[in-house]
Design an enzyme around this catalytic site. Structure first.
Site, PDB file in Angstrom:
ATOM      1  N   GLY A   9      -8.336   2.512   4.835  1.00 37.17           N
ATOM      2  CA  GLY A   9      -7.324   2.437   4.008  1.00 37.17           C
ATOM      3  C   GLY A   9      -6.519   0.926   4.340  1.00 37.17           C
ATOM      4  O   GLY A   9      -6.392   0.006   3.324  1.00 37.17           O
ATOM      5  N   ASP A  10      -5.933   0.954   5.529  1.00 37.24           N
ATOM      6  CA  ASP A  10      -5.219  -0.128   6.007  1.00 37.24           C
ATOM      7  C   ASP A  10      -6.119  -1.484   5.831  1.00 37.24           C
ATOM      8  O   ASP A  10      -5.736  -2.526   5.534  1.00 37.24           O
ATOM      9  CB  ASP A  10      -4.859  -0.033   7.573  1.00 37.24           C
ATOM     10  N   ASP A  13       1.036  -1.082   0.031  1.00 38.38           N
ATOM     11  CA  ASP A  13      -0.016   0.137  -0.096  1.00 38.38           C
ATOM     12  C   ASP A  13       1.022   1.192   0.081  1.00 38.38           C
ATOM     13  O   ASP A  13       1.434   1.484   1.114  1.00 38.38           O
ATOM     14  CB  ASP A  13      -0.822  -0.065   1.161  1.00 38.38           C
ATOM     15  N   THR A  68      -7.924   2.202  -4.764  1.00 43.76           N
ATOM     16  CA  THR A  68      -8.904   2.119  -3.716  1.00 43.76           C
ATOM     17  C   THR A  68      -9.918   3.040  -3.560  1.00 43.76           C
ATOM     18  O   THR A  68     -11.136   2.815  -3.086  1.00 43.76           O
ATOM     19  CB  THR A  68      -8.053   1.901  -2.126  1.00 43.76           C
TER      20      THR A  68
HETATM   21  P1  ADP Z   1      -7.444   5.260   0.371  1.00 44.34           P
HETATM   22  O1  ADP Z   1      -7.215   6.899   0.182  1.00 44.34           O
HETATM   23  O2  ADP Z   1      -6.189   4.629   0.537  1.00 44.34           O
HETATM   24  O3  ADP Z   1      -8.143   4.964  -0.731  1.00 44.34           O
HETATM   25  P2  ADP Z   1      -9.510   5.448   2.303  1.00 44.34           P
HETATM   26  O4  ADP Z   1      -9.801   5.078   3.739  1.00 44.34           O
HETATM   27  O5  ADP Z   1     -10.057   6.821   1.815  1.00 44.34           O
HETATM   28  O6  ADP Z   1      -8.214   5.098   1.592  1.00 44.34           O
HETATM   29  O7  ADP Z   1     -10.630   4.405   1.268  1.00 44.34           O
HETATM   30  C1  ADP Z   1     -10.433   3.029   1.341  1.00 44.34           C
HETATM   31  C2  ADP Z   1     -11.823   2.403   1.397  1.00 44.34           C
HETATM   32  O8  ADP Z   1     -12.721   2.639   2.607  1.00 44.34           O
HETATM   33  C3  ADP Z   1     -12.595   2.828   0.313  1.00 44.34           C
HETATM   34  O9  ADP Z   1     -12.521   2.073  -0.670  1.00 44.34           O
HETATM   35  C4  ADP Z   1     -14.147   2.635   0.883  1.00 44.34           C
HETATM   36  O10 ADP Z   1     -14.477   1.270   0.849  1.00 44.34           O
HETATM   37  C5  ADP Z   1     -13.878   2.771   2.317  1.00 44.34           C
HETATM   38  N1  ADP Z   1     -14.303   4.198   2.935  1.00 44.34           N
HETATM   39  C6  ADP Z   1     -13.454   5.046   3.495  1.00 44.34           C
HETATM   40  N2  ADP Z   1     -14.062   6.248   3.698  1.00 44.34           N
HETATM   41  C7  ADP Z   1     -15.373   5.927   3.053  1.00 44.34           C
HETATM   42  C8  ADP Z   1     -16.861   6.768   3.336  1.00 44.34           C
HETATM   43  N3  ADP Z   1     -16.552   7.934   3.945  1.00 44.34           N
HETATM   44  N4  ADP Z   1     -17.558   6.134   2.896  1.00 44.34           N
HETATM   45  C9  ADP Z   1     -17.802   5.183   2.338  1.00 44.34           C
HETATM   46  N5  ADP Z   1     -16.616   4.362   2.141  1.00 44.34           N
HETATM   47  C10 ADP Z   1     -15.354   4.750   2.425  1.00 44.34           C
HETATM   48 ZN    ZN Z   2      -4.684   4.113   0.952  1.00 41.97          ZN
END
Ligand code: ADP
Ligand code: ZN
Length: 272
Positions: free
Chosen positions: A194-195, A77, A146
């Site tokens: 993300g993790d 990642d 992601t």
């Molecule tokens: P990254 O920026 O590494 O993609 P995020 O935490 O933004 O990490 O997103 C990772 C996953 O978490 C997304 O694919 C989604 O499934 C979920 N996710 C994170 N935040 C939200 C949110 N506010 N609403 C819906 N899903 C979310």
């Molecule tokens: Zn990420």
């Protein structure tokens, strides 16, 4: 997604304590593992790293462990930033670009990180697919964006992720599976999602090594269940009309054990 600047972005809290492991300390730990002859691994996963020499040591260790077990899968990642801003020192980018991505088997950048790694801008789904192709050429057979800013065919209430997996068919010919997956957006900032995404992708890819669609559907379904349980709890704790704070938004991981182990599939990926 839309997150605050560091250190809030990474830790979620105003304060943090503890030590950062140095490259030298990582090497010492690895030496200990080697001395006991337990340096045989099937998977390695790495995430948030701020130090270039630490990351270079990771690459050395991954290469050595791959020599010992050619089937080892390295899930990387490449955590660098979000929404156009970096939250690691800029000199970490060339290390990912020139050294780390080359040894990765599964890569999980968000849109911004994929743009940094390839020097391309993503405005359309076509751009994203081109960028994933470039990332494949740099090394990994499996690439998942992601989270992206792309507009979902189902409307702006949905968040789009994209995946691409190179495979060799039983007859020896090559194919690529490309998928789009959409999930309902929740109006809150979560830390650790993300993790969780990358960890779940590792676990579900283990069960579905040649079916990225299935692995991603299970991964995103887990995220959905955990986020839903978390936001329900957080809103309850915050009280009517109030926005939950970071402590109330801690992911309800333990409470989600059953969903993590065996998620009801609540999202279907589209094959592109
Ligand atoms: P990254 O920026 O590494 O993609 P995020 O935490 O933004 O990490 O997103 C990772 C996953 O978490 C997304 O694919 C989604 O499934 C979920 N996710 C994170 N935040 C939200 C949110 N506010 N609403 C819906 N899903 C979310
Ligand atoms: Zn990420």
């Amino acid at each position: 997604l839309h997150k605050q600047q560091p250190p809030l972005k990474i830790a979620g809290y105003a304060h943090w304590k503890g030590q950062v492991l140095t490259a030298e300390e990582l090497n010492v730990l690895y030496e200990g593992i080697k001395l006991n002859n337990v340096n045989h691994y099937d998977y390695i996963l790495t995430g948030y790293t701020r130090d270039t020499s630490f990351l270079e040591t990771v690459v050395d260790i991954v290469q050595e462990l791959k020599r010992l077990n050619p089937k080892l899968v390295y899930v990387c990642d490449p955590v660098m930033g979000d929404q156009g801003s970096m939250y690691v020192p800029e000199n970490i980018l060339p290390v990912y670009k020139d050294k780390v991505v080359a040894v990765a088997d599964i890569l999980t950048p968000n849109q911004f990180e994929a743009e940094l790694l390839t020097g391309r801008t993503i405005s359309t789904e076509k751009d994203a697919l081109d960028v994933m192709e470039l990332l494949h050429q740099m090394g990994p057979d499996t690439v998942v964006l992601t989270s992206t800013d792309l507009t979902s065919p189902h409307g702006d209430q949905f968040l789009v992720a994209l995946g691409s997996q190179k495979m060799v068919r039983t007859d020896g010919s090559k194919s690529t599976q490309k998928i789009r997956i959409e999930m309902p957006k929740v109006d809150a900032v979560f830390v650790g999602t993300g993790d969780l995404f990358t960890a779940m992708l590792l676990a579900w890819s283990h069960h579905h090594p040649n079916d990225l669609k299935a692995a991603c559907e299970k991964t995103v379904s887990v995220l959905h269940h955990v986020i839903k349980r978390t936001i329900t709890y957080a809103n309850e704790m915050a009280g009517p009309g109030k926005r939950p704070n970071p402590a109330q938004l801690e992911l309800r991981m333990v409470q989600s054990k059953k969903d993590i182990e065996d998620p009801d599939i609540v999202v279907e990926a589209t094959i592109l």
